[in-house]
Design a protein around this motif. Structure first.
Motif, short mmCIF file in Angstrom:
data_model
loop_
_atom_site.label_atom_id
_atom_site.label_comp_id
_atom_site.label_asym_id
_atom_site.label_seq_id
_atom_site.Cartn_x
_atom_site.Cartn_y
_atom_site.Cartn_z
N VAL A 77 0.85 -1.20 0.00
CA VAL A 77 0.00 0.00 0.00
C VAL A 77 0.88 1.25 0.00
O VAL A 77 0.59 2.24 -0.69
N ALA A 78 1.99 1.22 0.75
CA ALA A 78 2.88 2.38 0.81
C ALA A 78 3.54 2.64 -0.56
O ALA A 78 3.66 3.79 -0.99
N GLU A 79 3.94 1.56 -1.23
CA GLU A 79 4.53 1.73 -2.57
C GLU A 79 3.51 2.28 -3.56
O GLU A 79 3.83 3.12 -4.41
N GLU A 80 2.28 1.79 -3.44
CA GLU A 80 1.23 2.29 -4.34
C GLU A 80 1.05 3.79 -4.15
O GLU A 80 0.99 4.55 -5.12
N ARG A 81 1.00 4.20 -2.87
CA ARG A 81 0.83 5.62 -2.56
C ARG A 81 1.99 6.43 -3.13
O ARG A 81 1.80 7.48 -3.75
N ARG A 86 4.31 9.95 -7.44
CA ARG A 86 5.33 10.13 -8.48
C ARG A 86 4.69 10.37 -9.84
O ARG A 86 5.13 11.23 -10.61
N ILE A 87 3.69 9.58 -10.16
CA ILE A 87 3.05 9.72 -11.48
C ILE A 87 2.39 11.10 -11.56
O ILE A 87 2.53 11.81 -12.56
N ASP A 88 1.70 11.49 -10.49
CA ASP A 88 1.02 12.78 -10.50
C ASP A 88 2.00 13.95 -10.59
O ASP A 88 1.65 15.02 -11.07
N ALA A 89 3.24 13.72 -10.10
CA ALA A 89 4.25 14.79 -10.14
C ALA A 89 4.96 14.83 -11.50
O ALA A 89 5.79 15.70 -11.74
N THR A 90 4.65 13.88 -12.37
CA THR A 90 5.27 13.82 -13.70
C THR A 90 4.38 14.61 -14.67
O THR A 90 3.17 14.63 -14.52
N ALA A 91 5.01 15.23 -15.64
CA ALA A 91 4.23 16.00 -16.63
C ALA A 91 3.49 15.02 -17.53
O ALA A 91 4.08 14.39 -18.41
N LEU A 92 2.21 14.87 -17.29
CA LEU A 92 1.38 13.95 -18.08
C LEU A 92 0.62 14.77 -19.12
O LEU A 92 0.23 15.90 -18.87
N GLU A 93 0.41 14.16 -20.26
CA GLU A 93 -0.31 14.86 -21.32
C GLU A 93 -1.47 14.02 -21.83
O GLU A 93 -1.35 12.79 -21.89
N PRO A 94 -2.55 14.66 -22.23
CA PRO A 94 -3.66 13.88 -22.79
C PRO A 94 -3.23 13.19 -24.08
O PRO A 94 -2.45 13.75 -24.85
N SER A 178 -1.20 -2.02 -11.71
CA SER A 178 -2.42 -1.23 -11.51
C SER A 178 -2.40 -0.53 -10.16
O SER A 178 -2.02 -1.14 -9.16
N LEU A 179 -2.85 0.70 -10.14
CA LEU A 179 -2.91 1.48 -8.90
C LEU A 179 -4.25 2.21 -8.85
O LEU A 179 -4.78 2.61 -9.89
N GLY A 180 -4.74 2.41 -7.63
CA GLY A 180 -6.01 3.15 -7.50
C GLY A 180 -7.20 2.24 -7.69
O GLY A 180 -7.19 1.09 -7.26
N GLU A 181 -8.19 2.76 -8.36
CA GLU A 181 -9.47 2.06 -8.48
C GLU A 181 -9.34 0.72 -9.23
O GLU A 181 -8.65 0.64 -10.24
N PRO A 182 -10.01 -0.33 -8.74
CA PRO A 182 -10.00 -1.59 -9.51
C PRO A 182 -10.64 -1.38 -10.88
O PRO A 182 -11.54 -0.56 -11.04
N ALA A 183 -10.17 -2.15 -11.85
CA ALA A 183 -10.73 -2.07 -13.20
C ALA A 183 -10.86 -3.48 -13.75
O ALA A 183 -10.39 -4.44 -13.14
#
Ligand SMILES: O=C(O)CCC(=O)C(=O)O
Ligand SMILES: [Fe+2]
Length: 243
Positions: A77-81, A86-94, A178-183
């Protein structure tokens, strides 16, 4: 670009982005839809290895599409968090392709796929924080860390999904965390008069590997998310590059 090439690439882009089709978001995360029927998610789905194949009478624990493997609790759980931050701090683009602007936000390291040109392109090197997870993901898939030459980070905000597609043939192995909501990873393979269909649970913190039949013969998609999901997808290079 010739007209047919262009329309084929447009179709690819539409498919990868969900194609703008009005698919309903499944807000009830406790149920799967199997062959149009809603079945309760039971303990047997937990762990992400159970796969439901529509052609089979027995709904549970029945044949997995060849080449699909998954394992629960690949991350703590700690690694997922940590990875979500980290992903949110990365410049993501649509995801962008001509007139398509996707809701799915992405960035690539090691290699990226240029959908405009239909080929691989350079990308920044793998960041240090991702390296240990690539090594572990490679171990799960029976590969060397260095073989996983691409890392793709995705954030699916509510309303974002991924349409039916096969990953680009320049890549071979596909290993996803996978991280966050189940899919649910929906799988389909064309057959005369329709499709074979299957589904695999993508539980948070689980890992999956697509190779062989499921990688090359089946398409996959993820229905638009109701709540945020993140994924890290590592890919190896195909031995034989498409002409
Ligand atoms: O988010 C995922 O786990 C799947 C992503 C995917 O299928 C792709 O980027 O090709
Ligand atoms: Fe994919």
């Amino acid at each position: 670009m010739g007209r047919s090439v262009r329309s084929r690439s447009l179709a690819v882009a539409a498919s990868l982005d969900g194609g703008g089709s009005a698919r309903a978001v499944d807000r009830d995360r406790s149920r799967y839809r199997v062959r149009g029927r809603r079945v309760p998610r039971t303990g047997r789905f937990r762990g992400g290895t159970a796969l439901v194949t529509a052609p089979v009478g027995d709904l549970f624990g029945t044949p997995v599409v060849a080449g699909f493997a998954s394992a629960p609790d690949f991350l703590t759980v700690a690694e997922e968090r940590e990875l979500i931050a980290r992903i949110d701090a990365t410049a993501l683009e649509p995801f962008k392709f001509q007139r398509w602007l996707g809701k799915r936000l992405t960035t690539s390291f090691g290699s990226r796929y240029d959908f405009e040109r239909g080929r691989m392109a350079d990308a920044p090197p793998l960041p240090d924080w991702l390296a240990p997870f690539r090594a572990r993901a490679a171990g799960f898939a029976g590969l060397e860390a260095g073989e996983l030459m691409q890392a793709l980070l995705i954030r699916y905000d509510p309303g974002a999904g991924i349409g039916w597609h096969r990953d680009r043939p320049v890549y071979e192995h596909v290993v996803g965390i996978s991280l966050g909501e189940p899919a649910v990873l929906r799988l389909r393979r064309r057959k005369p008069g329709g499709f074979d269909r299957a589904e695999a649970a993508l539980e948070p913190r689980a890992i999956y590997h697509l190779s062989g039949e499921v990688r090359h013969e089946w398409e996959h998609s993820i229905v638009e998310m109701a709540r945020p999901r993140w994924s890290i997808t590592f890919r190896s290079l195909a031995a034989r590059q498409p002409a």
